[in-house]
Motif scaffolding. Structure first.
Motif, short mmCIF file in Angstrom:
data_model
loop_
_atom_site.label_atom_id
_atom_site.label_comp_id
_atom_site.label_asym_id
_atom_site.label_seq_id
_atom_site.Cartn_x
_atom_site.Cartn_y
_atom_site.Cartn_z
N GLN A 7 0.81 -1.22 0.00
CA GLN A 7 0.00 0.00 0.00
C GLN A 7 0.84 1.28 0.00
N ASP A 8 2.03 1.24 -0.66
CA ASP A 8 2.87 2.43 -0.75
C ASP A 8 2.16 3.56 -1.49
N ILE A 9 1.33 3.23 -2.46
CA ILE A 9 0.60 4.25 -3.21
C ILE A 9 -0.33 5.01 -2.26
N LEU A 10 -0.99 4.31 -1.39
CA LEU A 10 -1.87 4.94 -0.41
C LEU A 10 -1.06 5.83 0.54
N LYS A 11 0.08 5.34 0.99
CA LYS A 11 0.94 6.12 1.88
C LYS A 11 1.42 7.40 1.20
N GLN A 12 1.74 7.31 -0.09
CA GLN A 12 2.17 8.49 -0.84
C GLN A 12 1.05 9.51 -0.92
N ARG A 13 -0.17 9.06 -1.18
CA ARG A 13 -1.31 9.98 -1.28
C ARG A 13 -1.56 10.67 0.05
N ILE A 14 -1.48 9.92 1.14
CA ILE A 14 -1.69 10.49 2.47
C ILE A 14 -0.58 11.48 2.79
N LYS A 15 0.65 11.14 2.44
CA LYS A 15 1.78 12.03 2.70
C LYS A 15 1.63 13.35 1.93
N CYS A 16 1.06 13.27 0.73
CA CYS A 16 0.83 14.48 -0.08
C CYS A 16 -0.41 15.24 0.37
N LYS A 17 -1.21 14.62 1.26
CA LYS A 17 -2.45 15.22 1.76
C LYS A 17 -3.43 15.52 0.62
N LEU A 18 -3.65 14.53 -0.23
CA LEU A 18 -4.54 14.69 -1.38
C LEU A 18 -5.76 13.80 -1.24
N GLU A 19 -6.91 14.33 -1.63
CA GLU A 19 -8.15 13.57 -1.63
C GLU A 19 -8.21 12.69 -2.88
N LEU A 20 -8.89 11.57 -2.77
CA LEU A 20 -9.02 10.63 -3.89
C LEU A 20 -9.63 11.29 -5.11
N ASP A 21 -10.69 12.07 -4.93
CA ASP A 21 -11.36 12.73 -6.06
C ASP A 21 -10.44 13.73 -6.75
N HIS A 22 -9.65 14.45 -5.97
CA HIS A 22 -8.72 15.43 -6.53
C HIS A 22 -7.67 14.72 -7.40
N VAL A 23 -7.12 13.64 -6.89
CA VAL A 23 -6.11 12.87 -7.64
C VAL A 23 -6.73 12.34 -8.92
N SER A 24 -7.94 11.85 -8.83
CA SER A 24 -8.63 11.30 -9.99
C SER A 24 -8.81 12.36 -11.08
N LYS A 25 -9.24 13.55 -10.69
CA LYS A 25 -9.45 14.63 -11.65
C LYS A 25 -8.15 15.07 -12.31
N GLU A 26 -7.08 15.16 -11.54
CA GLU A 26 -5.81 15.63 -12.08
C GLU A 26 -5.08 14.60 -12.93
N THR A 27 -5.23 13.32 -12.59
CA THR A 27 -4.50 12.28 -13.32
C THR A 27 -5.33 11.64 -14.43
N GLY A 28 -6.65 11.73 -14.33
CA GLY A 28 -7.51 11.07 -15.31
C GLY A 28 -7.71 9.59 -15.02
N ILE A 29 -7.28 9.16 -13.85
CA ILE A 29 -7.46 7.76 -13.44
C ILE A 29 -8.70 7.70 -12.55
N SER A 30 -9.58 6.75 -12.84
CA SER A 30 -10.82 6.68 -12.07
C SER A 30 -10.55 6.36 -10.60
N PRO A 31 -11.41 6.86 -9.71
CA PRO A 31 -11.25 6.56 -8.28
C PRO A 31 -11.24 5.05 -7.99
N LYS A 32 -12.03 4.31 -8.77
CA LYS A 32 -12.09 2.86 -8.59
C LYS A 32 -10.71 2.22 -8.84
N LEU A 33 -10.03 2.67 -9.89
CA LEU A 33 -8.72 2.11 -10.20
C LEU A 33 -7.66 2.56 -9.19
N ILE A 34 -7.77 3.80 -8.72
CA ILE A 34 -6.84 4.28 -7.70
C ILE A 34 -6.99 3.45 -6.43
N ARG A 35 -8.24 3.21 -6.02
CA ARG A 35 -8.51 2.37 -4.84
C ARG A 35 -7.94 0.97 -5.03
N ALA A 36 -8.12 0.41 -6.24
CA ALA A 36 -7.61 -0.93 -6.51
C ALA A 36 -6.09 -0.95 -6.38
#
Length: 85
Positions: A7-36
């Motif tokens: 779960q290093d990807i999750l740790k990186q997101r938390i360290k950056c203090k970013l919300e899932l929806d924000h990451v999804s909008k900026e990267t174009g990756i769906s929240p479902k795939l980010i969660r996976a």
């Protein structure tokens, strides 16, 4: 290409203090795939290559965000407010 497990990807997101929806909008990756990715679940991806490429994209995005945040924090607040517009 590095393997990120545990779960290093999750740790990186938390360290950056970013919300899932924000990451999804900026990267174009769906929240479902980010969660996976955060749960190391390859089922939603069409192939292992797709999984690894998406993982690499997210990892690069978080690295850029993290270094940008660190650089911004070294700029004095009175100058930072003028840079923002």
């Amino acid at each position: 290409m590095s393997r990120h497990g545990d779960q290093d990807i999750l740790k990186q997101r938390i360290k950056c203090k970013l919300e899932l929806d924000h990451v999804s909008k900026e990267t174009g990756i769906s929240p479902k795939l980010i969660r996976a990715l955060e749960m190391s679940d390859r089922k939603p991806f069409s192939s292992v290559l797709s999984y690894k490429m998406t993982e690499q994209k997210l990892s690069s995005y978080y690295t850029i965000k993290l270094t940008g945040t660190q650089k911004e924090s070294t700029i004095p607040p009175f100058i930072r407010s003028k840079l923002g517009g």
